[in-house]
Every structure is written in C-alpha cells, then in structure tokens.
Design a protein around this motif. Structure first.
Motif, PDB file in Angstrom:
ATOM      1  N   LEU A 109     -20.974  68.605  27.409  1.00 37.50           N
ATOM      2  CA  LEU A 109     -21.963  69.522  26.843  1.00 37.50           C
ATOM      3  C   LEU A 109     -21.208  70.798  26.506  1.00 37.50           C
ATOM      4  O   LEU A 109     -20.041  70.953  26.872  1.00 37.50           O
ATOM      5  CB  LEU A 109     -23.157  69.745  27.771  1.00 37.50           C
ATOM      6  CG  LEU A 109     -23.007  70.304  29.177  1.00 37.50           C
ATOM      7  CD1 LEU A 109     -22.545  71.722  29.180  1.00 37.50           C
ATOM      8  CD2 LEU A 109     -24.353  70.223  29.852  1.00 37.50           C
ATOM      9  N   PRO A 148     -28.849  73.250  28.286  1.00 38.94           N
ATOM     10  CA  PRO A 148     -28.948  72.619  26.968  1.00 38.94           C
ATOM     11  C   PRO A 148     -27.636  71.876  26.668  1.00 38.94           C
ATOM     12  O   PRO A 148     -26.562  72.346  27.057  1.00 38.94           O
ATOM     13  CB  PRO A 148     -29.169  73.790  26.012  1.00 38.94           C
ATOM     14  CG  PRO A 148     -28.709  74.995  26.741  1.00 38.94           C
ATOM     15  CD  PRO A 148     -28.791  74.699  28.218  1.00 38.94           C
ATOM     16  N   LEU A 149     -27.729  70.744  25.968  1.00 36.29           N
ATOM     17  CA  LEU A 149     -26.494  70.002  25.666  1.00 36.29           C
ATOM     18  C   LEU A 149     -25.682  70.724  24.600  1.00 36.29           C
ATOM     19  O   LEU A 149     -24.464  70.683  24.581  1.00 36.29           O
ATOM     20  CB  LEU A 149     -26.825  68.580  25.206  1.00 36.29           C
ATOM     21  CG  LEU A 149     -27.426  67.667  26.285  1.00 36.29           C
ATOM     22  CD1 LEU A 149     -27.834  66.326  25.717  1.00 36.29           C
ATOM     23  CD2 LEU A 149     -26.455  67.480  27.444  1.00 36.29           C
ATOM     24  N   GLN A 150     -26.421  71.406  23.696  1.00 35.12           N
ATOM     25  CA  GLN A 150     -25.725  72.164  22.648  1.00 35.12           C
ATOM     26  C   GLN A 150     -25.503  73.596  23.124  1.00 35.12           C
ATOM     27  O   GLN A 150     -26.207  74.077  23.997  1.00 35.12           O
ATOM     28  CB  GLN A 150     -26.571  72.192  21.365  1.00 35.12           C
ATOM     29  CG  GLN A 150     -26.523  70.884  20.576  1.00 35.12           C
ATOM     30  CD  GLN A 150     -25.090  70.449  20.269  1.00 35.12           C
ATOM     31  OE1 GLN A 150     -24.287  71.247  19.795  1.00 35.12           O
ATOM     32  NE2 GLN A 150     -24.780  69.185  20.570  1.00 35.12           N
ATOM     33  N   HIS A 191     -25.585  77.489  23.521  1.00 32.25           N
ATOM     34  CA  HIS A 191     -26.648  78.489  23.376  1.00 32.25           C
ATOM     35  C   HIS A 191     -26.087  79.535  22.425  1.00 32.25           C
ATOM     36  O   HIS A 191     -25.129  80.227  22.753  1.00 32.25           O
ATOM     37  CB  HIS A 191     -26.936  79.072  24.755  1.00 32.25           C
ATOM     38  CG  HIS A 191     -28.011  80.083  24.766  1.00 32.25           C
ATOM     39  ND1 HIS A 191     -29.287  79.790  24.361  1.00 32.25           N
ATOM     40  CD2 HIS A 191     -28.012  81.380  25.139  1.00 32.25           C
ATOM     41  CE1 HIS A 191     -30.030  80.873  24.482  1.00 32.25           C
ATOM     42  NE2 HIS A 191     -29.270  81.845  24.956  1.00 32.25           N
ATOM     43  N   ALA A 199     -32.840  64.229  25.831  1.00 38.48           N
ATOM     44  CA  ALA A 199     -32.395  64.278  24.440  1.00 38.48           C
ATOM     45  C   ALA A 199     -31.633  65.572  24.160  1.00 38.48           C
ATOM     46  O   ALA A 199     -30.621  65.574  23.457  1.00 38.48           O
ATOM     47  CB  ALA A 199     -33.599  64.170  23.524  1.00 38.48           C
ATOM     48  N   ASN A 200     -32.125  66.692  24.729  1.00 40.09           N
ATOM     49  CA  ASN A 200     -31.514  67.988  24.419  1.00 40.09           C
ATOM     50  C   ASN A 200     -30.865  68.673  25.599  1.00 40.09           C
ATOM     51  O   ASN A 200     -30.203  69.693  25.446  1.00 40.09           O
ATOM     52  CB  ASN A 200     -32.576  68.954  23.869  1.00 40.09           C
ATOM     53  CG  ASN A 200     -33.224  68.385  22.638  1.00 40.09           C
ATOM     54  OD1 ASN A 200     -32.532  67.885  21.751  1.00 40.09           O
ATOM     55  ND2 ASN A 200     -34.555  68.416  22.599  1.00 40.09           N
ATOM     56  N   ASN A 201     -31.159  68.169  26.810  1.00 41.87           N
ATOM     57  CA  ASN A 201     -30.603  68.882  27.949  1.00 41.87           C
ATOM     58  C   ASN A 201     -30.191  67.946  29.080  1.00 41.87           C
ATOM     59  O   ASN A 201     -30.507  66.754  29.060  1.00 41.87           O
ATOM     60  CB  ASN A 201     -31.590  69.937  28.456  1.00 41.87           C
ATOM     61  CG  ASN A 201     -32.905  69.324  28.852  1.00 41.87           C
ATOM     62  OD1 ASN A 201     -32.979  68.124  29.119  1.00 41.87           O
ATOM     63  ND2 ASN A 201     -33.954  70.129  28.888  1.00 41.87           N
TER      64      ASN A 201
END
Ligand code: ADP
Length: 421
Positions: A285, A408-410, A412, A321-323
């Motif tokens: 991540l 969050p995987l993406q 910040h 999915a996102n985290n």
C-alpha cells in the motif's frame, strides 16, 4: 426529620447565610445553602426544595438568571422563588419579577417577619406588579441578558486566544528543549557504544562482572533516553501539523515481521506467543515505511506490556477494495470503556504512573503516554483511523484489547494537517 419542608437559600454573603439559616431552622424548616448561582441550580435539581430564597447579586449568574434557568425546567415551573431585592431600587424588583420570581422581600431581611413571609409564599402567596411596568422590565431584562452574554463571549474568546498562545509557547519550549538535549545525547550514546566495544573495556568486563553490568546498563539507559527524546520530538511535530510523510509503495507484512523480530527476545522471555500469518496481508500500500513501522512498534509494544506472561498476541489484516485494516489483538488486561478514547491523548496513561521507569516490555511496564498519541497522529496523517475495542479492564479475567489500524491502499494526497487534541 425527613418530612421537614426544605428551603434552598442562594446567597454569597456569609453573615446573611448564617442569620437566615438560623431563623428558618428555628422555625422548623430544613435549610440548605448555596453561595453561587451555578451551585444553586445544581442543588435545586438534586434536592427539589419546596421554596427558593434568592439573592439577586451573586458572583457568577445573577439571581434573575438562575430563576429563568430554573423556570425552564418543568419541576420548577410553579415552586415559589422569592427574590431578596434592595428596598431602594424598585427597578431591581421589577427585573426580578420579569425573570419569573413569585415574589420579593426587601433586603436586609427582617428576621422576625421572615418565617411568616416564607409561610405565606409556601401557601401560594404571589406578588404582582403593574402590567405595563412588567412588560418594560421584561424588555430591559432580555437586553441585560444579551449584553452580559456578549461580554462573556468576548471574555471567553480573549481567554481562548491567550490559552492558545500559552499552549504554543509550551509546545515550542518542549520542542526546543528536546532538540537541545538530543545533540549531546546522540554524542553520549555514540561514546558509550565505543566504550562498550573497546578492547580495554571488553577485557575489564571479562575480568569483573561489575564492569559489565555498569557499561551495559549505561548503554541501555542512554538508549532509553534517546527514545524518549525522539518520542517527544515526533509528538511535537505531529501536534503542530508538521508530519512530513515520505510516501512509497510499502509492504505492511515486511514492516510487521521486522517489528515482531525486534520484540521476539522480550516475548520469549515472558513466554508470550505472537501469532502472525503474512500471507493474508496486502502486497503493498502507499505509506510512510518508517512512521508505519513506528506505529506497529508502539502497538505491539503495548500488547506485550499489557499482557501477562504466557499470553497470546495476534496480528492479522483484512483487505477491502480501498483499504486495509490491521488488527493487533492481545489477551491482556483490557481497557475500560471510559479510557478507550482518552488513551489516545498526549501523556494520558490509564496505568499506574509509579511503574513508569520500569522496562517497556515488562508486564505493565512504564511509558510516557505518548505512544498511542503518536500512532494516531501518524495514521490520521495517512488518511486512516486508529481505534480500540475492549470489554473493559480486568486483571483477573483478562478480556484483552484489539487495536484497529485502518489505512487507505492508495496514497493520501492532501497535505497532512493533523492536529492533536
Ligand atoms: P504508554 O507509553 O504509557 O504505554 P501509550 O500512549 O502507548 O502510552 O498508551 C496509553 C495507555 O493506554 C497506557 O498507559 C495503557 O494504560 C493503555 N493501553 C495501551 N495499550 C494497551 C493494551 N494493549 N492493553 C491495555 N491497556 C493499554
């Protein structure tokens, strides 16, 4: 005794308090006294008196304001509230009537007549004033309340600004002191390591066990001081919103494995089992490797500290999915519901402060109360959340605690401006 009629007397003057209390007690009433408006409201709500005698000039809320406040409560809609007003000022009496009192008595109180006057209001007696005068007084009273409210708000704003200024001075002072201490301490640490590794000391250590204890103890204690100074510097950066994240693709399982390795020896000594299955973890991540490592270090360190020997600590991860949510679960003493938010405050410890100089990995060992505040600051700077769930603290039943780190995987993207409370 219990069926005596209770009278609440709200008055700040000690002499009047004693006189009235004596007279009314003598007449068979139970008299309770409050010296300030707020105290009077609290006492009235607790004791539900049959009548309230109210001085108008009180040090905090005025007697008028106390009356208006009590009248807004269903339980005090009809009970007699009698104002003690100055005889010379009719406007004071009118304002009191506008605020909702049942009647008024002149000050100074006529002690001989007081019991009969009180009995009169208790039996339903009411005073009246002219309708036109009352309406005028109501307007004057609402203006008085708004003016006072405005002055109070201005005063509070001024004190808030002053408190913020003092808070900043304190933060700057802490940061400066920590900086100043870190430079010599880094050198002291370096020298102590050189000393530890020097052939002469090694020889002395082999010859005398005392030397070994002194030198190794010195290095260990200096290491602890460096850690404390670094914690203070990190927290002051986080508190002032100056966390610079160095975001890179980061493998959480690698970080976690490294942190576990760091604690392996301490865990083994205390017969603690650390359960970790890296295959469940996300490949990468976007995050700050060093700061995330610091968080996991703090949380695993706490799990070790607050779990008695022979316990189990499990580190797992749920990927959405996102985290990703990391769970640090221990079988330790747990945390009271009331403390579950406060433990994230700076310098807050729910433990015995007497233990604070003990080792960081001993059961209930010491700490400054900064670890969780730092970790929360770091996780929030990543756009994530850190929280805890526990059934409560119980050193016999050991309900355990689970700390959750949601990330969050993406990356910040916004500039981190996280401010600690
Ligand atoms: P400290 O350095 O004192 O451990 P922290 O900020 O890390 O400071 O923790 C604050 C307080 O939260 C601790 O003093 C402790 O009472 C409580 N705490 C933290 N983690 C745990 C845990 N896993 N189990 C029980 N209590 C904990």
């Amino acid at each position: 005794m219990a069926d005596k009629t209770t009278i609440l007397y709200i008055e700040d003057d000690l002499g009047s308090q004693m006189l009235v209390q004596r007279m009314l007690s003598f007449a068979g009433y139970r008299v309770i006294v409050a010296s300030r408006g707020i105290e009077g409201i609290d006492m009235a709500q607790r004791e539900l008196p049959s009548l309230i005698l109210m001085d108008i000039n009180l040090p905090d809320l005025s007697g008028r304001e106390v009356t208006t406040r009590l009248r807004s409560d269903e339980r005090f809609k009809t009970i007699p509230i009698v104002a003690l007003t100055s005889q010379s000022q009719t406007s004071e009496r009118d304002l009191a009537m506008a605020a909702g009192v049942t009647g008024y008595l002149n000050k100074p109180v006529d002690v001989d007549r007081l019991p009969a006057q009180v009995a009169h209001y208790l039996q339903g007696g009411k005073d009246t004033i002219d309708e036109v005068v009352l309406r005028k007084a109501q307007v004057a009273y609402s203006q008085e309340v708004v003016t006072r409210l405005e002055a109070k708000i201005r005063e509070l704003e001024r004190s808030n600004a002053e408190l913020r200024r003092l808070d900043k001075i304190k933060d700057d002072f802490i940061q400066l002191t920590a900086h100043e201490l870190r430079t010599p301490l880094t050198l002291i640490y370096g020298y102590s390591r050189l000393l530890q590794d020097s052939p002469i000391v090694k020889k002395l250590k082999a010859e005398a066990s005392d030397v070994s204890m002194f030198v190794d103890g010195l290095v260990e204690l200096i290491e602890r001081m460096v850690k404390v100074i670094n914690e203070i510097l990190t927290i002051s950066r986080i508190a002032s919103g100056r966390v610079d994240l160095n975001i890179t693709p980061t493998n959480l399982a690698t970080i976690t494995a490294a942190v576990i390795k760091n604690y392996q020896e301490a865990a083994q000594k205390r017969n603690l089992l650390i359960n970790f299955t890296p295959s469940q973890w996300p490949v990468t991540l976007h995050g700050d490797f060093e700061l995330l490592e610091l968080c996991l270090h703090n949380l695993l360190g706490n799990a070790i500290k607050y779990t008695p020997d022979g316990g189990l600590i499990t580190l797992s991860c749920r990927v959405g999915a996102n985290n990703a949510v990391i769970l640090i679960q221990d079988s330790g003493i747990g945390i009271n519901k009331d403390d579950q938010v406060r433990i994230f405050d700076r310098f807050y410890t729910a433990s015995d402060t007497q233990l604070h100089s003990t080792s960081k990995t001993a059961f209930r060992g010491g700490g400054l109360g900064l670890g969780l505040a730092i970790s929360q600051g770091v996780i929030e700077a990543h756009g994530g959340r850190l929280w805890v769930e526990s059934e409560g603290r119980d050193e016999e039943k050991l309900p355990g605690s689970t700390f959750y780190i949601e990330l969050p995987l993406q990356a910040h993207t916004s500039t981190p401006q996280h401010k600690l409370p």
